[in-house]
Motif scaffolding. Structure first.
Motif, PDB file in Angstrom:
ATOM      1  N   VAL A 166     -46.673 111.650 -28.065  1.00 20.97           N
ATOM      2  CA  VAL A 166     -46.517 110.177 -27.965  1.00 20.97           C
ATOM      3  C   VAL A 166     -47.103 109.148 -28.605  1.00 20.97           C
ATOM      4  O   VAL A 166     -47.047 108.409 -28.370  1.00 20.97           O
ATOM      5  CB  VAL A 166     -46.211 110.256 -26.184  1.00 20.97           C
ATOM      6  N   MET A 167     -49.026 109.721 -28.409  1.00 18.37           N
ATOM      7  CA  MET A 167     -49.732 109.153 -28.051  1.00 18.37           C
ATOM      8  C   MET A 167     -49.852 108.249 -29.614  1.00 18.37           C
ATOM      9  O   MET A 167     -50.083 107.155 -30.246  1.00 18.37           O
ATOM     10  CB  MET A 167     -51.384 109.258 -27.724  1.00 18.37           C
ATOM     11  N   ALA A 168     -49.697 109.353 -30.784  1.00 14.99           N
ATOM     12  CA  ALA A 168     -49.767 109.021 -32.003  1.00 14.99           C
ATOM     13  C   ALA A 168     -48.609 108.267 -32.249  1.00 14.99           C
ATOM     14  O   ALA A 168     -48.440 107.023 -33.205  1.00 14.99           O
ATOM     15  CB  ALA A 168     -50.069 110.574 -33.016  1.00 14.99           C
ATOM     16  N   ARG A 169     -47.676 108.284 -32.180  1.00 15.01           N
ATOM     17  CA  ARG A 169     -45.849 107.058 -32.207  1.00 15.01           C
ATOM     18  C   ARG A 169     -46.919 105.858 -32.196  1.00 15.01           C
ATOM     19  O   ARG A 169     -46.776 104.717 -32.538  1.00 15.01           O
ATOM     20  CB  ARG A 169     -45.139 107.822 -31.212  1.00 15.01           C
ATOM     21  N   LEU A 170     -47.453 105.602 -30.516  1.00 15.17           N
ATOM     22  CA  LEU A 170     -47.685 104.057 -30.023  1.00 15.17           C
ATOM     23  C   LEU A 170     -49.343 103.935 -31.171  1.00 15.17           C
ATOM     24  O   LEU A 170     -49.391 102.188 -31.322  1.00 15.17           O
ATOM     25  CB  LEU A 170     -48.312 104.446 -29.098  1.00 15.17           C
ATOM     26  N   GLU A 181     -46.260 116.185 -19.175  1.00 15.40           N
ATOM     27  CA  GLU A 181     -45.534 116.510 -20.604  1.00 15.40           C
ATOM     28  C   GLU A 181     -47.261 116.596 -22.077  1.00 15.40           C
ATOM     29  O   GLU A 181     -47.055 116.315 -22.628  1.00 15.40           O
ATOM     30  CB  GLU A 181     -44.914 114.911 -20.905  1.00 15.40           C
ATOM     31  N   PRO A 182     -47.332 117.403 -20.797  1.00 14.30           N
ATOM     32  CA  PRO A 182     -48.762 118.424 -22.221  1.00 14.30           C
ATOM     33  C   PRO A 182     -48.373 118.217 -23.447  1.00 14.30           C
ATOM     34  O   PRO A 182     -48.906 118.092 -24.993  1.00 14.30           O
ATOM     35  CB  PRO A 182     -49.642 119.368 -20.719  1.00 14.30           C
ATOM     36  N   GLY A 183     -47.283 119.028 -23.660  1.00 10.50           N
ATOM     37  CA  GLY A 183     -46.715 119.889 -25.154  1.00 10.50           C
ATOM     38  C   GLY A 183     -46.429 118.175 -25.899  1.00 10.50           C
ATOM     39  O   GLY A 183     -46.245 118.778 -27.131  1.00 10.50           O
ATOM     40  N   GLY A 192     -40.818 109.479 -28.637  1.00 11.09           N
ATOM     41  CA  GLY A 192     -42.073 110.873 -28.914  1.00 11.09           C
ATOM     42  C   GLY A 192     -41.180 111.741 -26.709  1.00 11.09           C
ATOM     43  O   GLY A 192     -41.148 112.926 -26.969  1.00 11.09           O
ATOM     44  N   LEU A 193     -40.671 110.775 -26.336  1.00  8.19           N
ATOM     45  CA  LEU A 193     -40.290 110.776 -24.293  1.00  8.19           C
ATOM     46  C   LEU A 193     -38.960 111.087 -24.169  1.00  8.19           C
ATOM     47  O   LEU A 193     -38.005 111.191 -23.746  1.00  8.19           O
ATOM     48  CB  LEU A 193     -41.418 110.664 -23.850  1.00  8.19           C
ATOM     49  N   THR A 194     -37.989 109.436 -25.190  1.00  7.97           N
ATOM     50  CA  THR A 194     -37.113 109.120 -24.264  1.00  7.97           C
ATOM     51  C   THR A 194     -36.271 108.618 -25.458  1.00  7.97           C
ATOM     52  O   THR A 194     -35.312 107.650 -25.137  1.00  7.97           O
ATOM     53  CB  THR A 194     -37.408 107.411 -23.300  1.00  7.97           C
TER      54      THR A 194
END
Length: 356
Positions: free
Chosen positions: A286-290, A279-281, A235-237
């Motif tokens: 990101v956390m859901a994917r992890l 990266e609040p948006g 979700g980020l990189t």
């Protein structure tokens, strides 16, 4: 009232006490003090007299069984660093302390020489920089890593280096001759090509473009380099995976690897704080994917699982990586480093062999 210190060019947003400490400390305004702005955080380096240096592991998901680390803590300040929890063993915080209160081990080269000279020592590749970066900024003046490399060169001992630091170029006078003998490989970690994201996430590490220049400098000198797309951050990189591999290949890397973002112990809280600030948006995604890859948890430390995760998303990243390295001609497994050249150099007073 003491206003919080400036955290400019620091990765962690807080400095919670380590998990072994009895008490936690928190600044707050009680209404009595005159406001006082504290100075920016400075890096404090203290020396430790090492009693041993080579650390052994039996982890089945690591490609080495021994490593050395000249420093504890790392000024690069990568907020996601999986090694942050080790600072708690020193009575320090895995947060800001990890990147501002560093420990140098100036006698490391002498200890290394003694351990390699022991008759019971059996040679195998040593990993350098597995816990903290051996080429972080303080190495420029301390030169502990350089002196350790000189010892390894004296013994013709194989070594695999992992770093983000461009200071590795300084040691080409040692690395190039070792590479010519098949004794060294270097892994350069490349997390993103976005300079702005890198500056916020890895505040004191060299820029992505500067790291690519380092790959080029090493390979032109004959030192084989692996581009390490680590960590991949969902979700980020993760969308940059193919571009990172191609950039590494174009700079001269001949091999590649990847590891999914790991959030052991205190790193989870530090990472979520960073996401909320920077990266609040994207934080929720990101956390859901992890958690999807770790059975609903931020992290699962099981061997064989911790480096990659499991599930649909983890499988997709693996397939994309495999397809990209095949297309780009990058190796996944590098040739073994040579161990047959290892020899203990003669000590002062030793009798020379009649057959030399």
């Amino acid at each position: 009232m003491r206003v919080q210190q400036e955290k400019r060019a620091r990765g962690a947003r807080s400095n919670q006490a380590g998990r072994y400490e009895r008490f936690a400390h928190e600044d707050f305004d009680d209404g009595w003090d005159i406001p006082e702005v504290l100075p920016p955080l400075r890096t404090d380096v203290r020396n430790e007299t090492a009693r041993s240096l080579v650390t052994y592991n039996r982890s089945p998901d690591l490609p080495f069984d021994r490593s050395i680390n000249p420093y504890r803590g790392c000024e690069h300040g990568c907020v996601y660093c999986f090694a942050r929890p080790t600072h708690a063993y020193l009575g320090l915080s895995p947060g800001l302390d990890f990147e501002t209160r560093l420990i140098a081990r100036p006698n490391a080269p002498e200890i290394l020489r003694a351990e390699l000279s022991a008759r019971r020592y059996k040679v195998a590749p040593i990993a350098l920089g597995t816990n903290t970066d051996p080429y972080q900024p303080i190495e420029k003046t301390r030169e502990i890593t350089r002196r350790c490399l000189a010892v390894l060169q004296d013994f013709n001992h194989p070594v695999a280096i992992v770093t983000k630091g461009t200071l590795v170029e300084r040691d080409l006078d040692i690395l190039a001759p070792m590479a010519a003998k098949g004794l060294v490989r270097v892994g350069i970690s490349l997390t993103t090509l976005d300079g702005s994201l890198s500056r916020r996430m890895e505040p004191r590490a060299p820029s992505p473009q500067r790291r690519l220049q380092t790959i080029r400098a090493l390979t032109e000198a004959g030192v084989p380099v692996r581009v390490m797309t680590s960590p991949v951050i969902p979700g980020l990189t993760d969308h940059e995976l193919e571009a990172l591999l191609e950039a590494g290949r174009d700079a001269g890397a001949d091999a590649a690897s990847w590891i999914m973002l790991r959030l052991p112990r205190e790193v989870s809280d530090l990472w979520r704080e960073w996401l909320a600030d920077h990266e609040p948006g994207r934080a929720e995604k990101v956390m859901a994917r992890l958690r999807e890859m770790h059975g609903g948890k931020d992290y699962d430390p099981r061997w064989g699982h911790r480096m990659r995760g499991e599930g649909v998303f983890a499988e997709l990243i693996a397939k994309r990586f495999n397809a990209a390295v095949a297309r780009l001609g990058l190796a996944v497994r590098s040739p073994d480093l040579r161990c047959d050249l290892f020899a203990r150099p003669p000590l002062p007073g030793d009798q020379m062999s009649l057959f030399q």
